[in-house]
Write a protein that holds these residues in place. Structure first.
Motif, PDB file in Angstrom:
ATOM      1  N   ASN A 177      26.536 -25.625  41.063  1.00  0.00           N
ATOM      2  CA  ASN A 177      25.892 -24.985  42.211  1.00  0.00           C
ATOM      3  C   ASN A 177      25.870 -23.464  42.060  1.00  0.00           C
ATOM      4  N   PHE A 178      25.477 -23.016  40.871  1.00  0.00           N
ATOM      5  CA  PHE A 178      25.448 -21.589  40.562  1.00  0.00           C
ATOM      6  C   PHE A 178      24.014 -21.076  40.525  1.00  0.00           C
ATOM      7  N   GLU A 179      23.894 -19.761  40.430  1.00  0.00           N
ATOM      8  CA  GLU A 179      22.607 -19.094  40.233  1.00  0.00           C
ATOM      9  C   GLU A 179      22.786 -18.001  39.188  1.00  0.00           C
ATOM     10  N   ILE A 180      21.836 -17.900  38.270  1.00  0.00           N
ATOM     11  CA  ILE A 180      21.879 -16.893  37.211  1.00  0.00           C
ATOM     12  C   ILE A 180      20.488 -16.286  37.056  1.00  0.00           C
ATOM     13  N   GLU A 181      20.430 -14.968  36.909  1.00  0.00           N
ATOM     14  CA  GLU A 181      19.184 -14.290  36.586  1.00  0.00           C
ATOM     15  C   GLU A 181      19.388 -13.481  35.312  1.00  0.00           C
ATOM     16  N   GLU A 182      18.430 -13.577  34.392  1.00  0.00           N
ATOM     17  CA  GLU A 182      18.569 -12.973  33.070  1.00  0.00           C
ATOM     18  C   GLU A 182      17.339 -12.155  32.713  1.00  0.00           C
ATOM     19  N   ALA A 183      17.568 -11.099  31.975  1.00  0.00           N
ATOM     20  CA  ALA A 183      16.485 -10.373  31.321  1.00  0.00           C
ATOM     21  C   ALA A 183      16.385 -10.866  29.885  1.00  0.00           C
ATOM     22  N   ILE A 184      15.162 -11.005  29.403  1.00  0.00           N
ATOM     23  CA  ILE A 184      14.922 -11.508  28.052  1.00  0.00           C
ATOM     24  C   ILE A 184      14.154 -10.468  27.257  1.00  0.00           C
ATOM     25  N   LEU A 185      14.653 -10.143  26.085  1.00  0.00           N
ATOM     26  CA  LEU A 185      13.951  -9.289  25.135  1.00  0.00           C
ATOM     27  C   LEU A 185      13.910 -10.017  23.796  1.00  0.00           C
ATOM     28  N   GLY A 186      12.934  -9.698  22.992  1.00  0.00           N
ATOM     29  CA  GLY A 186      12.889 -10.372  21.705  1.00  0.00           C
ATOM     30  C   GLY A 186      11.739  -9.926  20.841  1.00  0.00           C
ATOM     31  N   VAL A 187      11.677 -10.520  19.680  1.00  0.00           N
ATOM     32  CA  VAL A 187      10.588 -10.280  18.738  1.00  0.00           C
ATOM     33  C   VAL A 187      10.128 -11.639  18.223  1.00  0.00           C
ATOM     34  N   GLY A 188       8.879 -11.699  17.840  1.00  0.00           N
ATOM     35  CA  GLY A 188       8.341 -12.938  17.302  1.00  0.00           C
ATOM     36  C   GLY A 188       7.309 -12.646  16.237  1.00  0.00           C
ATOM     37  N   VAL A 189       7.077 -13.611  15.400  1.00  0.00           N
ATOM     38  CA  VAL A 189       6.005 -13.506  14.415  1.00  0.00           C
ATOM     39  C   VAL A 189       5.337 -14.874  14.317  1.00  0.00           C
ATOM     40  N   GLN A 190       4.017 -14.858  14.340  1.00  0.00           N
ATOM     41  CA  GLN A 190       3.240 -16.099  14.309  1.00  0.00           C
ATOM     42  C   GLN A 190       2.202 -16.022  13.203  1.00  0.00           C
ATOM     43  N   ALA A 191       2.039 -17.124  12.487  1.00  0.00           N
ATOM     44  CA  ALA A 191       1.022 -17.224  11.436  1.00  0.00           C
ATOM     45  C   ALA A 191       0.102 -18.382  11.775  1.00  0.00           C
ATOM     46  N   ASP A 192      -1.208 -18.118  11.841  1.00  0.00           N
ATOM     47  CA  ASP A 192      -2.214 -19.132  12.153  1.00  0.00           C
ATOM     48  C   ASP A 192      -3.151 -19.311  10.967  1.00  0.00           C
ATOM     49  N   TYR A 193      -3.526 -20.558  10.729  1.00  0.00           N
ATOM     50  CA  TYR A 193      -4.454 -20.882   9.650  1.00  0.00           C
ATOM     51  C   TYR A 193      -5.552 -21.779  10.212  1.00  0.00           C
ATOM     52  N   ALA A 194      -6.800 -21.534   9.812  1.00  0.00           N
ATOM     53  CA  ALA A 194      -7.923 -22.352  10.279  1.00  0.00           C
ATOM     54  C   ALA A 194      -8.882 -22.586   9.124  1.00  0.00           C
ATOM     55  N   ALA A 195      -9.412 -23.803   9.054  1.00  0.00           N
ATOM     56  CA  ALA A 195     -10.366 -24.142   7.997  1.00  0.00           C
ATOM     57  C   ALA A 195     -11.321 -25.211   8.497  1.00  0.00           C
ATOM     58  N   LYS A 196     -12.565 -25.172   8.019  1.00  0.00           N
ATOM     59  CA  LYS A 196     -13.563 -26.181   8.316  1.00  0.00           C
ATOM     60  C   LYS A 196     -13.611 -27.192   7.173  1.00  0.00           C
ATOM     61  N   LEU A 197     -13.541 -28.483   7.507  1.00  0.00           N
ATOM     62  CA  LEU A 197     -13.601 -29.544   6.509  1.00  0.00           C
ATOM     63  C   LEU A 197     -14.941 -30.269   6.618  1.00  0.00           C
ATOM     64  N   ASP A 198     -15.120 -31.296   5.837  1.00  0.00           N
ATOM     65  CA  ASP A 198     -16.374 -32.051   5.863  1.00  0.00           C
ATOM     66  C   ASP A 198     -16.536 -32.830   7.161  1.00  0.00           C
ATOM     67  N   HIS A 199     -17.791 -33.186   7.456  1.00  0.00           N
ATOM     68  CA  HIS A 199     -18.139 -34.035   8.592  1.00  0.00           C
ATOM     69  C   HIS A 199     -17.753 -33.419   9.937  1.00  0.00           C
ATOM     70  N   GLY A 200     -17.780 -32.105  10.008  1.00  0.00           N
ATOM     71  CA  GLY A 200     -17.507 -31.422  11.263  1.00  0.00           C
ATOM     72  C   GLY A 200     -16.055 -31.404  11.679  1.00  0.00           C
ATOM     73  N   ILE A 201     -15.166 -31.746  10.768  1.00  0.00           N
ATOM     74  CA  ILE A 201     -13.730 -31.778  11.083  1.00  0.00           C
ATOM     75  C   ILE A 201     -13.121 -30.393  10.844  1.00  0.00           C
ATOM     76  N   ALA A 202     -12.255 -29.973  11.766  1.00  0.00           N
ATOM     77  CA  ALA A 202     -11.579 -28.684  11.645  1.00  0.00           C
ATOM     78  C   ALA A 202     -10.070 -28.902  11.526  1.00  0.00           C
ATOM     79  N   PHE A 203      -9.431 -28.018  10.778  1.00  0.00           N
ATOM     80  CA  PHE A 203      -7.981 -28.068  10.596  1.00  0.00           C
ATOM     81  C   PHE A 203      -7.375 -26.753  11.070  1.00  0.00           C
ATOM     82  N   ARG A 204      -6.310 -26.864  11.844  1.00  0.00           N
ATOM     83  CA  ARG A 204      -5.586 -25.676  12.301  1.00  0.00           C
ATOM     84  C   ARG A 204      -4.096 -25.884  12.081  1.00  0.00           C
ATOM     85  N   ALA A 205      -3.410 -24.813  11.742  1.00  0.00           N
ATOM     86  CA  ALA A 205      -1.960 -24.866  11.587  1.00  0.00           C
ATOM     87  C   ALA A 205      -1.367 -23.575  12.148  1.00  0.00           C
ATOM     88  N   ARG A 206      -0.156 -23.688  12.646  1.00  0.00           N
ATOM     89  CA  ARG A 206       0.522 -22.521  13.206  1.00  0.00           C
ATOM     90  C   ARG A 206       2.025 -22.637  12.959  1.00  0.00           C
TER      91      ARG A 206
END
Length: 324
Positions: free
Chosen positions: A181-210
Motif C-alpha cells: 500500500n505504498f506510493e512512489i514517484e520517479e524521474a527517469i533519464l536515459g539514452v537509447g539507440v535504435q537501428a531500423d532496416y527496410a527493404a522491398k521484396l518480390d510480389h509487393g512484400i515488404a520487410f522491416r527490422a528494428r
C-alpha cells in the motif's frame, strides 16, 4: 517467495509476538519491516518495474509468470509508443526525431504464507504508469536508419494489498506505506539507440527490422516511506522483424495488407529481477490498413495479435498500432 513476504518473515523472526501489546507490536513490527526493507534490494526492484512499463514494444499484453513462491502472478501491460521524424528539416542525412512512450502496467499476485503460526493470504496489485519522451536524430544510412536519442520521463507506482487471515489486520497496519500500500514517484533519464532496416521484396512484400537498446537511470523524488527512496539504473534491449504483403482487398478504398512478425525483449539488471524473467519472445500476425495522405503524419493503422513467451512466462498480446 517474493521479496516483500521475505521481509515480513524476517521482521517477524526478530519479535516475540506473544509478549507485546497490540499497539506496541504494530510499532515494533513496522520498525523491523522498515529495517529489513532497507537491507534488501526492494527499492531497486520497484524502480526496475518502470523498465518494462516505459519502453516501446508489446502494445497490450496479458502475461502469466511462473516463479518459485509465486502462486499466481499476472502482468497486464499497455503501451502507446509515438514517434515522428522531421523529413523537411533534414541536414544532409541527419533528421530530427522526437518520440513519446506512454505505458501502464499492472502486476497482480496472490500468495499465502505462515505468520505467527497462522496462515495469511495476500492479494497484491502494483500499478505503474510512465511517460518517457525522447529527443534525437535519425541518420539515413541507405536501407538502415540509426537513431540515437536522449530520454527523460516520469513514473508513478502504486500498491494495493489486501490481507486475510488471523494476522491480516496486523500485517496491513505494520506494512502500510513501506512494503505494501505504498506510493512512489520517479524521474527517469536515459539514452537509447535504435537501428531500423527496410527493404522491398518480390510480389509487393515488404520487410522491416528494428533493434533498440535503452539504458535508463531512475531516482525517487517522492515516496510514502523514506526506505523506498533511492536510485537505480538498468537496460532494456528489444528486437523486432516484420513481413507484410497485399491481401488484394481495398476496404474504404485503402489497401489492406497482412502482417507477420516476431519480437524479443531482454531486461538487463534490476528490471529482470523485478519482473521475474529476463527475456520475452513474441510471435504474431495482423492486418494493416494503409492510410497515406488521409490523416496527417499517419501512414497506416494495424490490428495485431500475438503469443508471448519466455522462461517461466507465457501470455498473449492484442491491440492496435498506429504506423507513422
Amino acid at each position: 517467495m517474493t521479496t516483500c513476504v521475505r521481509i515480513i518473515i524476517s521482521a517477524a523472526a526478530a519479535l516475540v509476538l506473544s509478549t507485546s501489546s497490540s499497539a506496541q507490536l504494530v510499532a515494533d513490527l513496522r520498525e523491523d519491516v522498515r529495517s529489513s526493507a532497507a537491507s534488501s534490494n526492494l527499492s531497486d526492484e520497484l524502480q526496475g518495474l518502470s523498465g518494462y512499463t516505459a519502453v516501446p514494444g508489446i502494445s497490450s499484453a496479458s502475461l502469466s509468470v511462473e516463479q518459485e513462491g509465486q502462486q499466481d502472478l499476472r502482468i497486464n501491460r499497455t503501451s502507446f509508443p509515438l514517434f515522428y521524424v522531421f523529413e523537411d528539416l533534414a541536414i544532409g542525412r541527419v533528421k530530427p526525431r522526437v518520440e513519446l512512450t506512454l505505458g501502464r502496467t499492472r502486476f497482480r499476485e496472490k500468495t499465502d504464507f505462515v505468520f505467527d503460526g497462522q496462515p495469511v493470504f495476500l492479494d497484491n496489485r502494483i500499478t505503474s504508469y510512465s511517460a518517457v519522451s525522447g529527443l534525437g536524430v535519425a541518420i539515413d544510412l541507405g536501407p538502415w536508419t540509426v537513431s540515437p536519442v536522449f530520454l527523460a520521463g516520469y513514473s508513478r507506482t502504486d500498491d494495493e494489498a489486501r490481507f486475510s487471515g488471523a494476522s491480516g489486520s496486523l500485517l496491513e497496519s505494520a506494512t502500510r506505506g513501506i512494503i505494501f500500500n505504498f506510493e512512489i514517484e520517479e524521474a527517469i533519464l536515459g539514452v537509447g539507440v535504435q537501428a531500423d532496416y527496410a527493404a522491398k521484396l518480390d510480389h509487393g512484400i515488404a520487410f522491416r527490422a528494428r533493434a533498440r537498446y535503452n539504458h535508463l537511470f531512475t531516482v525517487t523524488f517522492d515516496a510514502s516511506d523514506p526506505v523506498l527512496e533511492g536510485s537505480s539504473n538498468f537496460g532494456v534491449a528489444t528486437a523486432f522483424a516484420q513481413l507484410d504483403g497485399p491481401t488484394g482487398l481495398h476496404p474504404l478504398g485503402r489497401q489492406l495488407r497482412w502482417i507477420g512478425f516476431a519480437g524479443n525483449s531482454s531486461f538487463v539488471g534490476v528490471a529482470g529481477e523485478a519482473l521475474g524473467f529476463d527475456t520475452l519472445f513474441e510471435l504474431g500476425t495482423g492486418v494493416q490498413l494503409v492510410e497515406r495522405d488521409l490523416v496527417p503524419f499517419v501512414s497506416g493503422v494495424s490490428l495485431r495479435t500475438s503469443f508471448v513467451f519466455g522462461e517461466g512466462v507465457r501470455g498473449f498480446a492484442l491491440g492496435g498500432q498506429i504506423d507513422f
